[in-house]
Design a protein around this motif. Structure first.
Motif, mmCIF file in Angstrom:
data_model
loop_
_atom_site.group_PDB
_atom_site.id
_atom_site.type_symbol
_atom_site.label_atom_id
_atom_site.label_comp_id
_atom_site.label_asym_id
_atom_site.label_seq_id
_atom_site.Cartn_x
_atom_site.Cartn_y
_atom_site.Cartn_z
ATOM 1 N N LEU A 12 0.782 -1.091 -0.030
ATOM 2 C CA LEU A 12 0.121 -0.166 0.028
ATOM 3 C C LEU A 12 0.897 1.326 0.107
ATOM 4 O O LEU A 12 1.850 1.366 0.884
ATOM 5 C CB LEU A 12 -0.821 0.079 1.253
ATOM 6 N N GLU A 13 0.530 2.106 -0.806
ATOM 7 C CA GLU A 13 1.472 3.421 -0.809
ATOM 8 C C GLU A 13 0.476 4.437 -0.099
ATOM 9 O O GLU A 13 -0.502 4.673 -0.647
ATOM 10 C CB GLU A 13 1.974 3.959 -2.228
ATOM 11 N N VAL A 14 1.092 4.849 0.620
ATOM 12 C CA VAL A 14 0.420 5.758 1.859
ATOM 13 C C VAL A 14 1.157 7.130 2.248
ATOM 14 O O VAL A 14 2.411 6.908 2.550
ATOM 15 C CB VAL A 14 0.058 5.061 3.221
ATOM 16 N N PRO A 15 0.741 8.272 1.998
ATOM 17 C CA PRO A 15 1.413 9.486 2.318
ATOM 18 C C PRO A 15 1.232 9.721 3.766
ATOM 19 O O PRO A 15 0.136 9.888 4.254
ATOM 20 C CB PRO A 15 0.731 10.631 1.481
ATOM 21 N N VAL A 16 2.601 10.074 4.703
ATOM 22 C CA VAL A 16 2.142 10.108 6.131
ATOM 23 C C VAL A 16 3.310 11.229 6.512
ATOM 24 O O VAL A 16 4.311 11.289 6.026
ATOM 25 C CB VAL A 16 2.538 8.769 6.574
ATOM 26 N N LEU A 17 2.647 11.885 7.444
ATOM 27 C CA LEU A 17 3.793 13.041 8.092
ATOM 28 C C LEU A 17 4.746 12.204 9.049
ATOM 29 O O LEU A 17 4.190 11.754 9.972
ATOM 30 C CB LEU A 17 2.853 14.017 8.841
ATOM 31 N N THR A 18 5.836 12.349 8.359
ATOM 32 C CA THR A 18 6.899 11.504 9.360
ATOM 33 C C THR A 18 8.486 12.057 8.798
ATOM 34 O O THR A 18 8.719 12.501 7.809
ATOM 35 C CB THR A 18 6.758 9.906 8.995
ATOM 36 N N GLY A 19 9.152 11.722 9.796
ATOM 37 C CA GLY A 19 10.464 12.135 9.643
ATOM 38 C C GLY A 19 11.062 13.025 10.629
ATOM 39 O O GLY A 19 10.571 13.478 11.519
ATOM 40 N N VAL A 20 12.495 12.741 10.933
ATOM 41 C CA VAL A 20 13.466 13.559 11.790
ATOM 42 C C VAL A 20 13.847 14.937 11.267
ATOM 43 O O VAL A 20 13.895 15.908 11.995
ATOM 44 C CB VAL A 20 14.331 12.717 12.359
ATOM 45 N N TYR A 21 14.223 14.926 10.039
ATOM 46 C CA TYR A 21 15.120 16.188 9.525
ATOM 47 C C TYR A 21 14.106 16.935 9.102
ATOM 48 O O TYR A 21 12.992 16.667 8.750
ATOM 49 C CB TYR A 21 15.910 15.482 8.416
ATOM 50 N N SER A 22 14.687 18.221 9.151
ATOM 51 C CA SER A 22 13.533 19.650 8.797
ATOM 52 C C SER A 22 12.984 19.154 7.346
ATOM 53 O O SER A 22 11.706 19.891 7.254
ATOM 54 C CB SER A 22 14.379 20.849 9.131
ATOM 55 N N GLU A 23 13.683 18.843 6.535
ATOM 56 C CA GLU A 23 13.081 18.646 5.251
ATOM 57 C C GLU A 23 12.187 17.578 5.168
ATOM 58 O O GLU A 23 11.468 17.512 4.163
ATOM 59 C CB GLU A 23 14.425 18.508 4.292
ATOM 60 N N GLU A 24 12.089 16.711 6.067
ATOM 61 C CA GLU A 24 11.217 15.832 6.011
ATOM 62 C C GLU A 24 9.524 16.153 6.788
ATOM 63 O O GLU A 24 8.548 15.437 6.750
ATOM 64 C CB GLU A 24 11.496 14.536 6.738
ATOM 65 N N THR A 25 9.723 17.270 7.736
ATOM 66 C CA THR A 25 8.617 17.378 8.582
ATOM 67 C C THR A 25 7.596 18.270 8.208
ATOM 68 O O THR A 25 6.399 18.387 8.870
ATOM 69 C CB THR A 25 9.186 18.033 9.836
ATOM 70 N N HIS A 26 7.628 18.925 7.058
ATOM 71 C CA HIS A 26 6.643 19.737 6.457
ATOM 72 C C HIS A 26 5.456 19.217 5.369
ATOM 73 O O HIS A 26 4.318 19.549 5.245
ATOM 74 C CB HIS A 26 7.243 21.035 6.083
ATOM 75 N N LEU A 27 5.947 18.089 4.760
ATOM 76 C CA LEU A 27 5.112 17.288 3.695
ATOM 77 C C LEU A 27 4.982 16.008 4.198
ATOM 78 O O LEU A 27 6.101 15.346 4.760
ATOM 79 C CB LEU A 27 5.799 17.644 2.523
ATOM 80 N N PRO A 28 4.009 15.301 3.860
ATOM 81 C CA PRO A 28 3.763 13.826 3.949
ATOM 82 C C PRO A 28 4.710 13.208 2.833
ATOM 83 O O PRO A 28 5.297 13.600 1.869
ATOM 84 C CB PRO A 28 2.487 13.572 3.175
ATOM 85 N N GLN A 29 5.421 12.042 3.337
ATOM 86 C CA GLN A 29 6.337 11.393 2.643
ATOM 87 C C GLN A 29 5.593 10.023 2.289
ATOM 88 O O GLN A 29 4.879 9.464 2.856
ATOM 89 C CB GLN A 29 7.553 10.732 3.753
ATOM 90 N N PRO A 30 5.960 9.616 1.173
ATOM 91 C CA PRO A 30 5.392 8.332 0.601
ATOM 92 C C PRO A 30 6.021 7.132 1.280
ATOM 93 O O PRO A 30 7.260 6.866 1.301
ATOM 94 C CB PRO A 30 5.521 8.280 -0.788
ATOM 95 N N LEU A 31 5.272 6.451 1.802
ATOM 96 C CA LEU A 31 5.624 5.138 2.363
ATOM 97 C C LEU A 31 4.803 3.723 1.791
ATOM 98 O O LEU A 31 3.622 3.869 1.433
ATOM 99 C CB LEU A 31 5.112 4.828 4.003
ATOM 100 N N ARG A 32 5.605 2.874 1.772
ATOM 101 C CA ARG A 32 5.088 1.386 1.124
ATOM 102 C C ARG A 32 4.679 0.555 2.391
ATOM 103 O O ARG A 32 5.871 0.381 3.016
ATOM 104 C CB ARG A 32 5.884 0.847 0.023
#
Length: 123
Positions: A12-32
């Motif tokens: 399942l490809e799901v966009p989720v707000l996740t991450g530690v680094y500043s470039e990761e924290t403002h937009l959802p990331q695609p997770l499988r």
């Protein structure tokens, strides 16, 4: 030894707000996200066995998609996996084990799979 049934929903490809680094924290990331759920099984599945004897696959999909809280930032993908597992345990007392595999698609450079697998047992 008890009879068990494994249900699986994979990739399942799901966009989720996740991450530690500043470039990761403002937009959802695609997770499988892939799930394997082990649940108590009846002694026999006859041709006319009703769905209630098993578990609807869409419940697994829901736990990994719509049941993730909107607007919540998960620092670690381990937190995403834990939330999915807890959702499945709360949905159905027959669920005995949940395996959640999460791949972070945004950090793959050459098609490799980078992520985690969490295995939780009912306590």
């Amino acid at each position: 030894m008890e009879d068990m049934l494994e249900l699986e929903v994979h990739d399942l490809e799901v966009p989720v707000l996740t991450g530690v680094y500043s470039e990761e924290t403002h937009l959802p990331q695609p997770l499988r996200i892939s799930l394997t759920v082990l649940l108590d099984a009846p002694a026999h599945f006859a041709p006319d066995t009703p769905l209630s004897a098993s578990k609807n696959y869409l419940d697994l999909k829901h736990a990994a998609t719509a049941a993730l809280p909107p607007g919540v930032h998960f620092t670690l993908i381990e937190g995403v996996a834990d939330h999915i597992a807890e959702t499945l345990f709360l949905q159905d007392p027959r669920v005995q084990r949940v395996k959640v595999k999460i791949v972070k698609l945004a950090i793959a450079e050459e098609g490799e799979s980078i992520g985690i697998t969490l295995l939780r047992h009912r306590r």
